[in-house]
Design a protein around this motif. Structure first.
Motif, short mmCIF file in Angstrom:
data_model
loop_
_atom_site.label_atom_id
_atom_site.label_comp_id
_atom_site.label_asym_id
_atom_site.label_seq_id
_atom_site.Cartn_x
_atom_site.Cartn_y
_atom_site.Cartn_z
N PRO A 267 42.41 48.06 39.87
CA PRO A 267 42.92 48.07 38.50
C PRO A 267 44.23 47.31 38.31
CG PRO A 267 43.50 50.12 39.56
CD PRO A 267 42.76 49.31 40.59
N SER A 268 44.55 46.41 39.24
CA SER A 268 45.82 45.69 39.18
C SER A 268 45.57 44.19 39.07
CB SER A 268 46.68 45.96 40.42
OG SER A 268 46.95 47.34 40.57
N ILE A 269 46.43 43.52 38.29
CA ILE A 269 46.39 42.06 38.17
C ILE A 269 47.66 41.51 38.81
CG2 ILE A 269 46.25 40.10 36.61
CD1 ILE A 269 44.95 41.86 34.56
N HIS A 270 47.49 40.62 39.78
CA HIS A 270 48.62 40.03 40.51
C HIS A 270 48.85 38.60 40.03
CE1 HIS A 270 47.59 42.89 44.11
NE2 HIS A 270 47.93 43.54 43.01
N PHE A 271 50.11 38.26 39.80
CA PHE A 271 50.50 36.92 39.36
C PHE A 271 51.34 36.27 40.45
CE2 PHE A 271 49.59 39.30 35.57
CZ PHE A 271 49.01 38.39 34.70
N ARG A 288 54.65 39.00 39.45
CA ARG A 288 54.39 40.10 38.51
C ARG A 288 53.12 40.84 38.91
NH1 ARG A 288 53.78 39.17 31.93
NH2 ARG A 288 53.65 41.34 31.29
N VAL A 289 53.09 42.11 38.57
CA VAL A 289 51.89 42.93 38.73
C VAL A 289 51.69 43.74 37.45
CG1 VAL A 289 50.75 44.79 40.01
CG2 VAL A 289 52.14 43.10 41.23
N ILE A 290 50.49 43.68 36.90
CA ILE A 290 50.14 44.47 35.72
C ILE A 290 49.16 45.56 36.15
CG2 ILE A 290 48.94 44.50 33.49
CD1 ILE A 290 50.00 41.77 32.91
N GLU A 291 49.53 46.82 35.91
CA GLU A 291 48.65 47.95 36.20
C GLU A 291 47.79 48.22 34.96
OE1 GLU A 291 48.34 49.07 39.06
OE2 GLU A 291 50.14 48.31 40.06
N LEU A 292 46.51 47.92 35.07
CA LEU A 292 45.63 48.00 33.91
C LEU A 292 45.45 49.42 33.41
CD1 LEU A 292 42.89 45.46 35.03
CD2 LEU A 292 44.66 45.12 33.29
N GLU A 293 45.56 50.40 34.28
CA GLU A 293 45.37 51.80 33.88
C GLU A 293 46.43 52.26 32.87
OE1 GLU A 293 43.20 53.67 37.80
OE2 GLU A 293 45.39 53.57 37.75
N LYS A 294 47.56 51.53 32.82
CA LYS A 294 48.59 51.86 31.84
C LYS A 294 48.33 51.22 30.48
CE LYS A 294 52.17 52.22 35.42
NZ LYS A 294 53.47 51.69 35.90
N LEU A 295 47.41 50.25 30.44
CA LEU A 295 47.16 49.50 29.21
C LEU A 295 45.80 49.79 28.60
CD1 LEU A 295 48.47 45.97 30.31
CD2 LEU A 295 49.74 47.80 29.17
N ILE A 296 44.81 50.06 29.44
CA ILE A 296 43.43 50.23 28.97
C ILE A 296 42.94 51.61 29.42
CG2 ILE A 296 41.08 49.30 29.11
CD1 ILE A 296 42.29 46.58 29.74
N PRO A 297 42.28 52.34 28.52
CA PRO A 297 41.74 53.65 28.91
C PRO A 297 40.86 53.54 30.14
CG PRO A 297 41.54 53.35 26.53
CD PRO A 297 42.01 52.04 27.11
N SER A 298 40.98 54.51 31.04
CA SER A 298 40.24 54.45 32.30
C SER A 298 38.74 54.42 32.09
CB SER A 298 40.61 55.66 33.17
OG SER A 298 40.34 56.88 32.47
N ASP A 299 38.26 54.99 30.99
CA ASP A 299 36.82 54.95 30.71
C ASP A 299 36.33 53.54 30.44
OD1 ASP A 299 36.79 57.67 30.99
OD2 ASP A 299 36.82 58.11 28.84
N ASP A 300 37.22 52.65 30.01
CA ASP A 300 36.84 51.27 29.70
C ASP A 300 36.96 50.35 30.90
OD1 ASP A 300 36.30 51.99 27.12
OD2 ASP A 300 38.20 51.27 26.30
#
Length: 369
Positions: A267-271, A288-300
């Motif tokens: 669930p992480s995007i690395h730049f 940079r690292v974006i943690e997707l679980e903080k931005l998108i509901p886990s069900d999605d």
């Protein structure tokens, strides 16, 4: 009783133009609505001189939508708008038999395998260029190609109908060599091929290349290496990736004019950015690292979400999940769901100014979502 005050004086043309100049380009439907207010506004908005000022004022072409291929293959391309844009018209050729390859500088590149033919299409001007009869280099192991503006010093704000280049890349499994040719619309001819020894099981993915200055970068299938093509010198070189991701990474130009890479791990995007260290050696640095679980509901989120596109200039990535396609604005981390369909693996951003002097916006639209 005092008489009512006189009506305010009408705004002069220059003042109206200054107001209209500030309409946001990322919502071109606003220009259409403004043109319906009165004849004066429509005359101003349809004036090519105003359109030139409008592009120069905003500088960065907006993201109007993205191109994708319907179904599980790459055929039958369609346009998915990300704005309140009126539904575009159908093209004047049967595009269902063409592979969607690239989109850059307002042009779309398609390839037809049964005809061994490339087609460059400018949807705003309506012009088409078929490269089949122009000494096209026959390559049985077609990998990928890209199209770009060839105008010297062009700011790419309005290069529709101008000269262009097509860079064609092919890998030969037998000789373990990767080659690159360049087609010039000015010369109406292909260059001599550049080549590099790559080894066995190394072929370039049919993914959008990153353009950084005069260099173009392509990802190899296994993700461990990157192919660099120098347009000015007509030579190829190999670069190691910062790390190998399970899903193929996406290459991009960074805001400071360097080569960047986006990799997805869980669930992480690395730049990453390829920078020159104090010793003069180019090295990869994770920025940079974006943690997707903080931005998108886990069900999605699926078990392995995947970045499938990047729109340079506006800093937007396209993320594929099990429930559809999301865009993420890197500056604000704003997330937006732009499609419920998730049966494709490549999103090619279409970025261009859509002003009234364009006349029509005829991007291929098999369907819009």
């Amino acid at each position: 009783m005092e008489p009512p005050p006189p009506p305010p004086p009408e705004l002069i043309d220059d003042a109206v133009a200054e107001i209209l100049l500030r309409l946001p380009p990322e919502e071109p439907a606003g220009l259409v609505r403004a043109s319906l207010v009165c004849k004066l506004w429509r005359r101003l908005l349809a004036d090519p001189a105003f359109s030139r000022r409008y592009r120069e004022f905003h500088r960065t072409p907006p993201l109007l939508g993205y191109l994708r291929s319907s179904g599980h293959g790459e055929y039958m391309p369609c346009f998915v708008p990300t704005t309140a844009l009126p539904c575009p018209q159908q093209p004047n050729f049967n595009y269902n038999n063409w592979l969607l390859i690239d989109c850059r500088h307002g042009r779309i590149l398609l390839y037809r395998t049964d005809k061994n033919s490339l087609l460059v299409w400018d949807p705003l001007s309506g012009r088409q260029w078929r490269l089949r009869d122009r000494k096209f280099p026959f390559c049985p192991n077609f990998n990928t190609a890209t199209v770009l503006c060839a105008e010297d010093g062009c700011n790419h704000l309005d290069c529709h109908g101008g000269p262009f280049l097509v860079v064609f890349v092919d890998s030969d499994d037998m000789s373990e060599v990767t080659r690159a040719w360049v087609y010039s619309s000015v010369d109406d001819a292909w260059s001599e091929p550049a080549s590099v020894q790559v080894g066995i099981d190394s072929y370039v993915l049919r993914a959008r290349a990153a353009l950084v200055g005069d260099e173009m970068y392509f990802v190899f299938a296994l993700g461990a290496r990157i192919l660099e093509y120098d347009l000015g010198k007509n030579c190829l070189a190999l670069i190691d990736s910062p790390r190998v991701y399970e899903r193929p990474p996406v290459l991009m130009p960074t805001a400071d004019g360097l080569l960047g890479l986006i990799g997805t791990e869980g669930p992480s995007i690395h730049f990453w950015s390829r920078k020159v260290n104090p010793n003069g050696v180019a090295v990869w640095v994770q920025t940079r690292v974006i943690e997707l679980e903080k931005l998108i509901p886990s069900d999605d989120l699926c078990s392995q979400p995947r970045v499938i596109g990047f729109a340079e200039g506006v800093g937007v990535i396209f993320l594929r999940t099990d429930v559809g396609i999301f865009t993420i604005e890197l500056k604000s981390e704003r997330v937006r769901k732009v499609s419920k369909c998730a049966d494709f693996y490549k999103a090619l951003p279409f970025m261009s100014f859509y002003t009234l002097d364009c006349g029509r916006l005829s991007i291929p639209a098999r369907l819009t979502e």
